[in-house]
Design a protein around this motif. Sequence first.
Motif: not given
Lengths: 368, 413
Positions: A231-249
């Motif tokens: 959960t922490l990892v997901a929160l971290q990525s979401t807070m840094v990259a916002g709407p881009l996370i779903e597009k990243f590999i």
Amino acid sequence: MTSKKQTISTWQLMMLLLPIILATEVLPVTDLSAKFAHQRAWLATMPATLTGVWSILVMIELAKRHPGRNLVQYSSDILGPWLGKLLGVVFMCQALIYTTKVSAEAMTFISMFALPRTPKHVVLGLFLFACAIATWAGIEVLARCAETLIPILIGFSLFVFVFLLPNMHPSFIRPILGPHWLETIFQASIVPSGWYGEFLLMGFLLPHIKDVHKVRRSILWLLVGLGAFVTLVALQSTMVAGPLIEKFIYSYYITARYISLGDFFERIDPLIISIWMYGMIIKTAVCLYVLSICVVYLCDLEDHRLVVIPVTLLTLLCAMWFFPNIAQLRNFLLYTFPFEGALVQNILPTCLLLVDKFKSAVKRPVHA
Amino acid sequence: MRRALRILCIVIATLPLGGCWDRREVNELALVMAKGVDLTDDNHVRVTVQVALPSQVGGSQSGSGKGESGKSFFLVSATGRTVSEADWHIQQKLPREMYLPHLRILLIGERMAENGMEDVLDHFGRNPPNRLRTTILVAKHSDAAPLLQSTYPLESLSGEAVRKLERQLTGSNKTLMDFLIEAAGEGIDQSASAVELIPQEESERTSDEDSDIFRFSSTGIFRDLKLIGYVQGPETVALQWLNQRLRRTTLTCPVPNMHGTISVELTQARRRAYTYVHGNDVTVKYVLLGTAMLTENETGLDADNPKTVQRFQIGLNKYVESIMLKCLEQVNRDMNADPTGIGQLVYHQHPYLWPKLKPMWRQTLPHIHYIIDSRVQIIEGGKSGPPLYGKPQHGIRSSQGNTTDSLEGDTDD
């Protein structure tokens, strides 16, 4: 069957199980669940742990009923030689899927970010070679490797978290609620649920534990820790990259790459790759070990070392054959693995346990 | 068994003889520090890269006075249909491998930005060596190449100078990641700082070779990844503040009913935003917070007097509110863009109402109501109370009486 039985402690078991879930989950989990849940990916990781609880309870119950025997052995005990062997083959295939999936993930990751010009099969071969050596040495050595490397992995992940703090924008996880929030969260939680089912591997590790009865508590705590970590990892990525996370590999890697402290502490990605590889090597080695154990017990052989090399070569072939490109791999992780995993990792062992309970319930009055 | 093992050892030992495919010697790399992307007349992409000359960057102290050879970088440019193709054409001119991970600046030429950035951005988001930490900037009224060409006395690399200039003024850089987040985000348009090349004033010239100097004074506003205009001067500061990107700045503002201005240095600038939706009617409320230190006081009033400070504070807040309003009206009404992300605020705060507003957001944008509440506090008055040059008046009491009199007189107005 092996002459001297190798034993591991509960702590070592936890350290072995941790990379099994974490190593493969941490990199793709956020972007895969964000495909459904968008900014709510971090919420989706929580319900996913339910399959983990399920798997843990079933595997420990089975291990308690058949102390010292592994999954393949007691499926034969419960279902008889033919059906039991068939189930054993299913579990063997699952182990092969694990080794294949993990080594393919490691290969694509390495060849994309670290060594783009090195031929893929060389990367894969060297990676599997290192894992095979550890597998050859046996579960005790694996456990000690895990004990050494996993705390480093955890420490480093926390380090990444702390250094990303200045780049985090809490507003990116908003809105938490919104139209269809519950559906999207549960949809998204199907994806990581597959990884938590990998506690199935405990069926092969628990026979090495001296006292199975004391294990359940610590493993459940491990699951809580894992859930929190993911959960922490997901929160971290979401807070840094916002709407881009779903597009990243591999959003975790890309966000960790974003770290910059005072203009000079930047570009720490080689470190991330190497640390992440620790987890991957341990996971692959454990999966290879389980796969060879499966083969050994299905063929009534003596020692798992006999089959380590053939099994490694098989993995090498399958990794190149199953997943010719990264899109295939991610598609497998996204759509196939959660359902296939739920069937083999959760439903089949549960059926096994139910049959076992039913049989003992029927048998007891006869003996009495 | 022994023999087999020996053979195996030899076989393994020969494996690395193939060499390492991915070795990278530092002296085989061309470190790309800045990259400019322009549109050519035939709709191709012209990429200009600024390659660092390691020998010059390292010994910048000694090599500064050597004229042409004193430059610590050189430029290579090439065209192509895509950025990658242009990169490849650049590579054909470079004996060393172009090494992209050290790219600090991405400078977009104005024509390219106006034409739309979709074709360019994918390369930077996809190609693994590119980092999203790269700062993105727009070259105002020019192409990117001439900006990269100019040298800067303080920094050995002009790209680096531009990046530091932006950060020095607002406290942060807009990175490619930020830009892409704005592009992908719900209800927000993109903006990027603009640099322009202006002729250096005669007196400022240090030597004959450099004649132009960068200035960072405006922000390019994008709509759907197309540059549509700039905001200038204080509105740039306002925009940064509304986007929560402002760390520090200097503001100069008039004091009500006085001739003369005050200047303050603003730190810890923050903003809170609230949105209210009634049907299609959107109201946004911005609360602006910050602390300020007086750096100049031209009014002659005693900054040691709490009432004077309060008066300054009122003037400052009025000024802040006016520039905010001006900025918002300019971008939302005149440009019909939403770089401050009011739509995003609505989406965050009213997720159930946003789907209805979203399709007609462009029509709603000019009719948004603003409530701006600036609550900047002046904490420090600087080194002196009243201006140091003033003659002492008739004792402390009377001078204080004087100011309070005038204060009261003003408040009556």
